[in-house]
Design a protein around this motif. Structure first.
Motif, PDB file in Angstrom:
ATOM      1  N   HIS A   1       6.118  -8.590  -2.612  1.00 27.42           N
ATOM      2  CA  HIS A   1       4.958  -7.920  -3.197  1.00 27.42           C
ATOM      3  C   HIS A   1       3.657  -8.383  -2.538  1.00 27.42           C
ATOM      4  O   HIS A   1       2.730  -7.590  -2.367  1.00 27.42           O
ATOM      5  N   LYS A   2       3.587  -9.634  -2.148  1.00 21.22           N
ATOM      6  CA  LYS A   2       2.402 -10.149  -1.458  1.00 21.22           C
ATOM      7  C   LYS A   2       2.226  -9.459  -0.102  1.00 21.22           C
ATOM      8  O   LYS A   2       1.132  -9.012   0.243  1.00 21.22           O
ATOM      9  N   LEU A   3       3.315  -9.354   0.662  1.00 17.94           N
ATOM     10  CA  LEU A   3       3.258  -8.675   1.957  1.00 17.94           C
ATOM     11  C   LEU A   3       2.978  -7.188   1.786  1.00 17.94           C
ATOM     12  O   LEU A   3       2.280  -6.580   2.604  1.00 17.94           O
TER      13      LEU A   3
ATOM     14  N   GLN B   1      -0.333  -2.437   2.602  1.00 18.37           N
ATOM     15  CA  GLN B   1      -0.938  -1.265   1.977  1.00 18.37           C
ATOM     16  C   GLN B   1      -2.427  -1.188   2.324  1.00 18.37           C
ATOM     17  O   GLN B   1      -2.971  -0.102   2.493  1.00 18.37           O
ATOM     18  N   ALA B   2      -3.069  -2.330   2.474  1.00 17.12           N
ATOM     19  CA  ALA B   2      -4.493  -2.351   2.823  1.00 17.12           C
ATOM     20  C   ALA B   2      -4.727  -1.859   4.247  1.00 17.12           C
ATOM     21  O   ALA B   2      -5.810  -1.360   4.562  1.00 17.12           O
ATOM     22  N   LYS B   3      -3.717  -1.974   5.115  1.00 18.17           N
ATOM     23  CA  LYS B   3      -3.849  -1.515   6.498  1.00 18.17           C
ATOM     24  C   LYS B   3      -3.737   0.001   6.629  1.00 18.17           C
ATOM     25  O   LYS B   3      -4.061   0.559   7.670  1.00 18.17           O
ATOM     26  N   ARG B   4      -3.227   0.682   5.595  1.00 15.97           N
ATOM     27  CA  ARG B   4      -3.090   2.146   5.564  1.00 15.97           C
ATOM     28  C   ARG B   4      -2.275   2.679   6.737  1.00 15.97           C
ATOM     29  O   ARG B   4      -2.699   3.610   7.420  1.00 15.97           O
ATOM     30  N   ILE B   5      -1.116   2.078   6.986  1.00 21.88           N
ATOM     31  CA  ILE B   5      -0.265   2.540   8.070  1.00 21.88           C
ATOM     32  C   ILE B   5       0.806   3.508   7.602  1.00 21.88           C
ATOM     33  O   ILE B   5       1.439   4.169   8.396  1.00 21.88           O
ATOM     34  N   GLY B   6       1.025   3.583   6.298  1.00 22.33           N
ATOM     35  CA  GLY B   6       2.034   4.486   5.756  1.00 22.33           C
ATOM     36  C   GLY B   6       2.313   4.157   4.296  1.00 22.33           C
ATOM     37  O   GLY B   6       1.547   3.439   3.658  1.00 22.33           O
TER      38      GLY B   6
END
Length: 74
Positions: free
Chosen positions: A57-59, A64-69
């Motif tokens: 969940h930490k990773l 999710q903050a990087k908005r890659i998918g």
């Protein structure tokens, strides 16, 4: 009896972390989707890896903050 909880297999939940990437940027039902699995170091791996739930969940929050998918923890 006090040490019985230390070896309990239910004490640590195990999860898998994956990211679904849409190359065209469109999340349509018929769009191509690439699934990328992530390991303990937070780096992509070829096969799905099992992680402790807290680390997964930490990773996931970082990815999710990087908005890659779309990030999934299974």
């Amino acid at each position: 009896m006090a040490s019985s909880f230390l070896c309990s297999p239910a004490a640590v939940e195990i999860r898998q972390l994956m990211v679904h990437v849409y190359p065209g940027g469109i999340k349509a039902p018929d769009a191509e989707r690439i699934t990328v699995f992530y390991g303990r170091q937070g780096k992509p791996v070829k096969k799905p890896r099992f992680l402790p739930a807290e680390l997964a969940h930490k990773l996931a929050r970082k990815l999710q903050a990087k908005r890659i998918g779309t990030v999934s923890v299974l």
